[in-house]
Design a protein around this motif. Structure first.
Motif, PDB file in Angstrom:
ATOM      1  N   SER A 114     -72.392  36.563   0.620  1.00 26.56           N
ATOM      2  CA  SER A 114     -73.670  35.983   0.218  1.00 26.56           C
ATOM      3  C   SER A 114     -73.597  34.462   0.184  1.00 26.56           C
ATOM      4  CB  SER A 114     -74.087  36.521  -1.158  1.00 26.56           C
ATOM      5  OG  SER A 114     -74.491  37.869  -1.051  1.00 26.56           O
ATOM      6  N   THR A 115     -72.449  33.931  -0.243  1.00 26.64           N
ATOM      7  CA  THR A 115     -72.269  32.477  -0.244  1.00 26.64           C
ATOM      8  C   THR A 115     -72.441  31.913   1.153  1.00 26.64           C
ATOM      9  OG1 THR A 115     -70.810  32.508  -2.176  1.00 26.64           O
ATOM     10  CG2 THR A 115     -70.611  30.619  -0.693  1.00 26.64           C
ATOM     11  N   GLU A 116     -71.834  32.563   2.132  1.00 25.14           N
ATOM     12  CA  GLU A 116     -71.937  32.089   3.508  1.00 25.14           C
ATOM     13  C   GLU A 116     -73.374  32.144   4.004  1.00 25.14           C
ATOM     14  OE1 GLU A 116     -69.160  34.576   5.563  1.00 25.14           O
ATOM     15  OE2 GLU A 116     -67.422  33.340   4.996  1.00 25.14           O
ATOM     16  N   ARG A 117     -74.101  33.200   3.648  1.00 30.47           N
ATOM     17  CA  ARG A 117     -75.488  33.320   4.110  1.00 30.47           C
ATOM     18  C   ARG A 117     -76.371  32.275   3.429  1.00 30.47           C
ATOM     19  NH1 ARG A 117     -77.357  37.890   6.761  1.00 30.47           N
ATOM     20  NH2 ARG A 117     -79.613  37.969   7.115  1.00 30.47           N
ATOM     21  N   LEU A 118     -76.156  32.048   2.150  1.00 29.82           N
ATOM     22  CA  LEU A 118     -76.928  31.038   1.430  1.00 29.82           C
ATOM     23  C   LEU A 118     -76.699  29.647   2.026  1.00 29.82           C
ATOM     24  CD1 LEU A 118     -76.233  32.386  -2.154  1.00 29.82           C
ATOM     25  CD2 LEU A 118     -78.532  32.036  -1.225  1.00 29.82           C
ATOM     26  N   LYS A 119     -75.439  29.325   2.270  1.00 34.77           N
ATOM     27  CA  LYS A 119     -75.116  28.007   2.821  1.00 34.77           C
ATOM     28  C   LYS A 119     -75.665  27.843   4.235  1.00 34.77           C
ATOM     29  CE  LYS A 119     -70.979  26.960   0.088  1.00 34.77           C
ATOM     30  NZ  LYS A 119     -69.517  26.725   0.113  1.00 34.77           N
ATOM     31  N   LYS A 120     -75.686  28.927   4.991  1.00 36.44           N
ATOM     32  CA  LYS A 120     -76.247  28.879   6.343  1.00 36.44           C
ATOM     33  C   LYS A 120     -77.722  28.476   6.306  1.00 36.44           C
ATOM     34  CE  LYS A 120     -76.869  31.750  10.482  1.00 36.44           C
ATOM     35  NZ  LYS A 120     -76.667  33.105  11.074  1.00 36.44           N
ATOM     36  N   HIS A 121     -78.412  28.871   5.234  1.00 39.74           N
ATOM     37  CA  HIS A 121     -79.826  28.516   5.068  1.00 39.74           C
ATOM     38  C   HIS A 121     -79.997  27.157   4.390  1.00 39.74           C
ATOM     39  CE1 HIS A 121     -81.885  32.055   6.543  1.00 39.74           C
ATOM     40  NE2 HIS A 121     -81.159  32.868   5.796  1.00 39.74           N
ATOM     41  N   GLY A 122     -78.901  26.482   4.074  1.00 36.86           N
ATOM     42  CA  GLY A 122     -79.001  25.182   3.423  1.00 36.86           C
ATOM     43  C   GLY A 122     -79.260  25.265   1.934  1.00 36.86           C
ATOM     44  N   ILE A 123     -78.963  26.413   1.328  1.00 37.24           N
ATOM     45  CA  ILE A 123     -79.139  26.590  -0.120  1.00 37.24           C
ATOM     46  C   ILE A 123     -77.825  26.247  -0.813  1.00 37.24           C
ATOM     47  CG2 ILE A 123     -79.660  28.238  -1.960  1.00 37.24           C
ATOM     48  CD1 ILE A 123     -81.307  29.825   0.134  1.00 37.24           C
ATOM     49  N   SER A 124     -77.876  25.349  -1.777  1.00 32.06           N
ATOM     50  CA  SER A 124     -76.671  24.943  -2.504  1.00 32.06           C
ATOM     51  C   SER A 124     -76.124  26.109  -3.320  1.00 32.06           C
ATOM     52  CB  SER A 124     -76.979  23.770  -3.439  1.00 32.06           C
ATOM     53  OG  SER A 124     -77.403  22.639  -2.705  1.00 32.06           O
ATOM     54  N   VAL A 125     -74.814  26.292  -3.277  1.00 30.78           N
ATOM     55  CA  VAL A 125     -74.163  27.347  -4.060  1.00 30.78           C
ATOM     56  C   VAL A 125     -73.298  26.683  -5.127  1.00 30.78           C
ATOM     57  CG1 VAL A 125     -72.610  29.328  -4.010  1.00 30.78           C
ATOM     58  CG2 VAL A 125     -74.184  28.925  -2.096  1.00 30.78           C
ATOM     59  N   LEU A 126     -73.598  26.977  -6.374  1.00 25.10           N
ATOM     60  CA  LEU A 126     -72.900  26.390  -7.508  1.00 25.10           C
ATOM     61  C   LEU A 126     -71.836  27.355  -8.030  1.00 25.10           C
ATOM     62  CD1 LEU A 126     -75.911  25.183  -7.410  1.00 25.10           C
ATOM     63  CD2 LEU A 126     -75.470  24.464  -9.746  1.00 25.10           C
ATOM     64  N   GLU A 127     -70.908  26.817  -8.809  1.00 27.09           N
ATOM     65  CA  GLU A 127     -69.927  27.646  -9.505  1.00 27.09           C
ATOM     66  C   GLU A 127     -70.528  28.096 -10.835  1.00 27.09           C
ATOM     67  OE1 GLU A 127     -67.080  28.680  -8.343  1.00 27.09           O
ATOM     68  OE2 GLU A 127     -67.218  27.516  -6.486  1.00 27.09           O
ATOM     69  N   LEU A 128     -70.154  29.279 -11.269  1.00 23.13           N
ATOM     70  CA  LEU A 128     -70.698  29.804 -12.518  1.00 23.13           C
ATOM     71  C   LEU A 128     -70.325  28.919 -13.706  1.00 23.13           C
ATOM     72  CD1 LEU A 128     -72.375  32.166 -13.588  1.00 23.13           C
ATOM     73  CD2 LEU A 128     -70.258  33.428 -13.971  1.00 23.13           C
ATOM     74  N   ASP A 129     -69.181  28.260 -13.640  1.00 23.77           N
ATOM     75  CA  ASP A 129     -68.759  27.364 -14.715  1.00 23.77           C
ATOM     76  C   ASP A 129     -69.712  26.184 -14.917  1.00 23.77           C
ATOM     77  OD1 ASP A 129     -66.561  28.911 -15.171  1.00 23.77           O
ATOM     78  OD2 ASP A 129     -65.132  27.601 -14.165  1.00 23.77           O
ATOM     79  N   GLU A 130     -70.553  25.916 -13.933  1.00 24.27           N
ATOM     80  CA  GLU A 130     -71.446  24.764 -14.009  1.00 24.27           C
ATOM     81  C   GLU A 130     -72.718  25.032 -14.806  1.00 24.27           C
ATOM     82  OE1 GLU A 130     -71.932  22.503 -10.246  1.00 24.27           O
ATOM     83  OE2 GLU A 130     -70.665  24.069  -9.370  1.00 24.27           O
ATOM     84  N   ILE A 131     -72.952  26.294 -15.164  1.00 20.12           N
ATOM     85  CA  ILE A 131     -74.180  26.640 -15.885  1.00 20.12           C
ATOM     86  C   ILE A 131     -73.837  27.494 -17.107  1.00 20.12           C
ATOM     87  CG2 ILE A 131     -75.561  26.592 -13.768  1.00 20.12           C
ATOM     88  CD1 ILE A 131     -75.587  29.741 -14.081  1.00 20.12           C
ATOM     89  N   GLU A 132     -74.804  27.596 -18.027  1.00 22.08           N
ATOM     90  CA  GLU A 132     -74.620  28.439 -19.206  1.00 22.08           C
ATOM     91  C   GLU A 132     -75.357  29.763 -19.073  1.00 22.08           C
ATOM     92  OE1 GLU A 132     -75.547  26.456 -22.820  1.00 22.08           O
ATOM     93  OE2 GLU A 132     -74.099  24.829 -22.512  1.00 22.08           O
ATOM     94  N   THR A 133     -76.491  29.734 -18.396  1.00 18.42           N
ATOM     95  CA  THR A 133     -77.298  30.943 -18.259  1.00 18.42           C
ATOM     96  C   THR A 133     -78.111  30.875 -16.979  1.00 18.42           C
ATOM     97  OG1 THR A 133     -78.914  32.379 -19.386  1.00 18.42           O
ATOM     98  CG2 THR A 133     -79.250  30.007 -19.541  1.00 18.42           C
ATOM     99  N   LEU A 134     -78.550  32.028 -16.523  1.00 20.88           N
ATOM    100  CA  LEU A 134     -79.415  32.134 -15.355  1.00 20.88           C
ATOM    101  C   LEU A 134     -80.740  32.757 -15.781  1.00 20.88           C
ATOM    102  CD1 LEU A 134     -76.928  33.673 -12.752  1.00 20.88           C
ATOM    103  CD2 LEU A 134     -78.048  31.449 -12.513  1.00 20.88           C
ATOM    104  N   PRO A 135     -81.873  32.243 -15.292  1.00 23.12           N
ATOM    105  CA  PRO A 135     -83.136  32.881 -15.639  1.00 23.12           C
ATOM    106  C   PRO A 135     -83.300  34.249 -14.986  1.00 23.12           C
ATOM    107  CG  PRO A 135     -83.498  31.127 -14.053  1.00 23.12           C
ATOM    108  CD  PRO A 135     -82.065  31.031 -14.487  1.00 23.12           C
ATOM    109  N   VAL A 136     -82.694  34.421 -13.812  1.00 26.52           N
ATOM    110  CA  VAL A 136     -82.860  35.676 -13.090  1.00 26.52           C
ATOM    111  C   VAL A 136     -81.660  35.935 -12.181  1.00 26.52           C
ATOM    112  CG1 VAL A 136     -84.087  34.626 -11.129  1.00 26.52           C
ATOM    113  CG2 VAL A 136     -84.502  37.032 -11.694  1.00 26.52           C
ATOM    114  N   TYR A 137     -81.324  37.209 -12.049  1.00 23.43           N
ATOM    115  CA  TYR A 137     -80.309  37.658 -11.093  1.00 23.43           C
ATOM    116  C   TYR A 137     -80.945  38.763 -10.261  1.00 23.43           C
ATOM    117  CZ  TYR A 137     -76.043  39.882  -9.280  1.00 23.43           C
ATOM    118  OH  TYR A 137     -75.080  40.423  -8.461  1.00 23.43           O
ATOM    119  N   VAL A 138     -80.923  38.602  -8.947  1.00 26.39           N
ATOM    120  CA  VAL A 138     -81.525  39.574  -8.033  1.00 26.39           C
ATOM    121  C   VAL A 138     -80.424  40.257  -7.246  1.00 26.39           C
ATOM    122  CG1 VAL A 138     -83.078  39.905  -6.072  1.00 26.39           C
ATOM    123  CG2 VAL A 138     -83.642  38.209  -7.839  1.00 26.39           C
ATOM    124  N   ASP A 139     -80.393  41.578  -7.301  1.00 26.72           N
ATOM    125  CA  ASP A 139     -79.361  42.330  -6.595  1.00 26.72           C
ATOM    126  C   ASP A 139     -79.868  43.726  -6.278  1.00 26.72           C
ATOM    127  OD1 ASP A 139     -76.933  42.860  -5.414  1.00 26.72           O
ATOM    128  OD2 ASP A 139     -75.725  42.640  -7.231  1.00 26.72           O
TER     129      ASP A 139
END
Length: 228
Positions: A60-85
């Motif tokens: 998924s990281t590779e596909r996100l980056k291919k679209h130019g979407i920044s991929v962050l590390e989980l350590d960089e955030i405290e919470t996510l508003p939404v997770y889609v799977d």
């Protein structure tokens, strides 16, 4: 509609959900699998609205980056508003079996920090009772044989997952997956707690203690939203 058309339908519905419910500049949690790939493709059209994504797998990281979407590390955030799977199975309480793609551990970690878990599936994945789909269990390699015996004692048939070349499948974490066939899962939360307590288990692909909050269910009639 074909299964791919249904996956595309719910992928688009998930992107619309994110667009309508997630604040601009937020970070979005992204799962793994063929259905999620459609969601990623739809998310690309609105990528400038979000800070980036937390990904649950290398694929998924590779596909996100291919679209130019920044991929962050989980350590960089405290919470996510939404997770889609996606899910391999989901019952009427929002309990799921996940891990058919081998990313169950990272998926469970990302789901843990998400405020809302949105599961996107086609109608074939909705079941009255979990267990028809083999239950994935990620294990430390040295514990594989011992854990297969314990899983067999639960009444299932444990099988080591193989890759396409027939070698032992290796997860992104360097571990092995045992797929347990034929389990009768009457109490998903209790079974999840029991298996996760065994030494050598990384995680079991039961998402019951942290199940879905919303399911976007695709069928020939369209997308049905189910809240749990």
């Amino acid at each position: 509609m074909t299964q791919d058309e249904l996956k595309h339908l719910v992928g688009r519905a998930a992107a619309n959900y994110v667009l309508s419910n997630v604040a601009q500049g937020a970070v979005v949690g992204v799962g793994t699998g063929s259905t999620v790939n459609f969601f990623i493709d739809e998310l690309a059209a609105m990528k400038d609205r979000f800070r980036g994504a937390i990904s649950s797998s290398i694929a998924s990281t590779e596909r996100l980056k291919k679209h130019g979407i920044s991929v962050l590390e989980l350590d960089e955030i405290e919470t996510l508003p939404v997770y889609v799977d996606g899910a391999d199975e989901i019952d009427h309480s929002g309990h799921m079996i996940k891990g058919g793609g081998g990313a169950l551990t990272r998926e469970k970690i990302v789901a843990m920090v998400a405020q809302t878990f949105v599961c996107i599936v086609d109608e074939s994945k909705r079941v009255d009772r979990l267990g028809k789909f083999p239950l994935p269990v990620e294990v430390i390699p040295m514990a594989r044989a011992a854990l297969m015996r314990r899983l067999a004692a639960l009444g299932g048939e444990p099988v080591v997952r193989l890759a396409k070349d027939q070698s032992v499948f290796v997860t992104d974490n360097g571990n092995t997956i045992i797929d347990v066939h034929g389990l009768r899962i009457d109490d998903p939360e209790a079974l999840e707690a029991e298996i996760n307590g065994w030494p050598g288990i990384v995680t079991v692909g039961l998402f019951a203690q942290r199940g879905a909050n919303i399911c976007l269910l695709g069928s020939a009639k369209g997308v049905e939203r189910i809240d749990y």
